[in-house]
Write a protein that holds these residues in place. Structure first.
Motif, mmCIF file in Angstrom:
data_model
loop_
_atom_site.group_PDB
_atom_site.id
_atom_site.type_symbol
_atom_site.label_atom_id
_atom_site.label_comp_id
_atom_site.label_asym_id
_atom_site.label_seq_id
_atom_site.Cartn_x
_atom_site.Cartn_y
_atom_site.Cartn_z
ATOM 1 N N TYR A 38 0.848 -1.187 0.000
ATOM 2 C CA TYR A 38 0.000 0.000 0.000
ATOM 3 C C TYR A 38 0.885 1.238 0.000
ATOM 4 O O TYR A 38 2.067 1.183 0.365
ATOM 5 C CB TYR A 38 -0.945 0.013 1.207
ATOM 6 N N GLU A 116 -7.388 -11.293 1.544
ATOM 7 C CA GLU A 116 -7.322 -9.932 2.079
ATOM 8 C C GLU A 116 -8.709 -9.607 2.625
ATOM 9 O O GLU A 116 -9.730 -10.061 2.077
ATOM 10 C CB GLU A 116 -6.950 -8.920 0.998
ATOM 11 N N THR A 117 -8.756 -8.849 3.694
ATOM 12 C CA THR A 117 -10.022 -8.483 4.320
ATOM 13 C C THR A 117 -10.368 -7.034 4.003
ATOM 14 O O THR A 117 -9.632 -6.115 4.377
ATOM 15 C CB THR A 117 -9.958 -8.656 5.852
ATOM 16 N N TYR A 118 -11.493 -6.854 3.323
ATOM 17 C CA TYR A 118 -12.032 -5.516 3.064
ATOM 18 C C TYR A 118 -13.268 -5.327 3.933
ATOM 19 O O TYR A 118 -14.017 -6.284 4.201
ATOM 20 C CB TYR A 118 -12.403 -5.358 1.591
ATOM 21 N N VAL A 131 -15.140 2.293 2.416
ATOM 22 C CA VAL A 131 -14.416 1.049 2.180
ATOM 23 C C VAL A 131 -13.035 1.125 2.830
ATOM 24 O O VAL A 131 -12.315 2.123 2.665
ATOM 25 C CB VAL A 131 -14.272 0.775 0.671
ATOM 26 N N TYR A 132 -12.670 0.067 3.531
ATOM 27 C CA TYR A 132 -11.390 -0.032 4.216
ATOM 28 C C TYR A 132 -10.756 -1.394 3.907
ATOM 29 O O TYR A 132 -11.441 -2.329 3.489
ATOM 30 C CB TYR A 132 -11.562 0.073 5.737
ATOM 31 N N ARG A 133 -9.451 -1.484 4.135
ATOM 32 C CA ARG A 133 -8.772 -2.785 4.075
ATOM 33 C C ARG A 133 -8.007 -2.998 5.372
ATOM 34 O O ARG A 133 -7.373 -2.069 5.896
ATOM 35 C CB ARG A 133 -7.819 -2.858 2.873
ATOM 36 N N TYR A 134 -8.066 -4.221 5.873
ATOM 37 C CA TYR A 134 -7.353 -4.571 7.094
ATOM 38 C C TYR A 134 -5.913 -4.914 6.756
ATOM 39 O O TYR A 134 -5.643 -5.674 5.817
ATOM 40 C CB TYR A 134 -8.032 -5.769 7.757
ATOM 41 N N ILE A 144 -9.837 3.395 2.135
ATOM 42 C CA ILE A 144 -9.756 3.372 0.679
ATOM 43 C C ILE A 144 -10.605 4.480 0.059
ATOM 44 O O ILE A 144 -10.102 5.297 -0.716
ATOM 45 C CB ILE A 144 -10.178 1.993 0.122
ATOM 46 N N TRP A 177 -14.144 -10.743 1.927
ATOM 47 C CA TRP A 177 -12.823 -11.364 1.828
ATOM 48 C C TRP A 177 -12.476 -11.591 0.367
ATOM 49 O O TRP A 177 -13.194 -12.288 -0.361
ATOM 50 C CB TRP A 177 -12.787 -12.683 2.583
ATOM 51 N N SER A 178 -11.392 -11.001 -0.063
ATOM 52 C CA SER A 178 -10.921 -11.248 -1.423
ATOM 53 C C SER A 178 -9.912 -12.385 -1.401
ATOM 54 O O SER A 178 -9.325 -12.709 -0.354
ATOM 55 C CB SER A 178 -10.277 -9.996 -2.016
ATOM 56 N N LEU A 233 -14.594 -2.535 -4.579
ATOM 57 C CA LEU A 233 -13.358 -2.649 -3.808
ATOM 58 C C LEU A 233 -12.111 -2.398 -4.661
ATOM 59 O O LEU A 233 -10.987 -2.580 -4.183
ATOM 60 C CB LEU A 233 -13.274 -4.035 -3.171
#
Length: 252
Positions: A38, A116-118, A131-134, A144, A177-178, A233
């Motif tokens: 990131y 990945e966890t969104y 929208v966020y990502r862990y 995001i 979850w992606s 996402l």
């Protein structure tokens, strides 16, 4: 062989196939990172340390016994300490083995952890909707983007719910979850994909049990519009795409 028969074969153990394949790992190709990179200038949100003091139901027997899929939620916000615990329970890192692998709170075939966890945040105290990502390595959230008309966007991404229409947008937070398949394909080649599907089940079950320990309601979501949620996402839909979703909120 018809399509149903082919799908049934997919369920079966396939290690004999793997013996005939030289995987990228065996070829000496470096493994992919276990966390997406990131921008260092990104907006990061510190998550509170995980503490058992927030548990409402600390007895795991009670949590397993009481667990249900809940589709009705109150308007009460959840707090950041509770969200921190839920993220740790589902993808938290316990030990970093090297820059390519880490032990987590959930099992994964070959320690590949291809997810990945969104988060689509709708009702969390101290966080704006969006929208966020862990980031499990740092135990932080990466912001995001915001979403205009967030309830409508969530409803479009999760249509045709069979029991309660439109319930997902009423939740406090949606976990999406992606999957980055190559993390597992690197080690398991064409046999990776069954393992990935098994692994994501572990992740969502941890969310159910952890949510119950807070007396939250959770519901897994298997019906979603792939293109809409991937676009929401900012995923390419090929090398990374949503594989499973769940939402949660405080029980009515």
């Amino acid at each position: 062989m018809d399509k149903i028969a082919q799908n049934r074969e997919f369920f079966k153990a396939d290690f004999e196939i793997l013996k005939q394949i030289k995987t990228d790992k065996q070829k000496g190709i470096p493994a992919p990172s276990f966390q997406k990179e990131y921008d260092s200038n990104s907006n990061l949100i510190e998550l509170p340390p995980v503490s058992k003091d927030i548990l409402v139901k600390p007895n795991v027997l009670d949590c397993i016994n009481d667990r249900r899929s809940i589709r009705k939620y109150s308007d009460e916000k959840i707090n950041l300490s509770e969200l921190s615990y839920l993220l740790w329970a589902t993808q938290g890192i316990q030990t970093v083995k090297d820059k390519f692998s880490a032990l987590r709170t959930v099992p994964s075939a070959g320690c590949t952890h291809p997810f990945e966890t969104y988060l689509i945040i709708n009702n969390v105290d101290g966080l704006k909707s969006g929208v966020y990502r862990y980031l499990p390595l740092e135990h932080k959230l990466l912001f995001i983007k915001t979403l205009s008309n967030i309830d409508d966007e969530i409803d479009k991404a999760t249509p045709n719910q069979p029991f309660v229409q439109g319930f997902v947008s009423k939740s406090a937070v949606v976990f999406a979850w992606s999957c980055i398949p190559y993390r597992s394909e690197h080690r398991f080649s064409i046999t990776a994909h069954k393992k990935i599907l098994i692994d994501i089940g572990h992740v969502c079950q941890n969310l159910y049990i952890a949510s119950e320990s807070l007396n939250y309601g959770t519901c897994a979501i298997g019906i979603y519009d792939q293109d809409i949620i991937d676009n929401m996402l900012d995923l390419d839909g090929e090398n990374e795409f949503v594989i499973y979703m769940a939402c949660l909120g405080k029980k009515l």
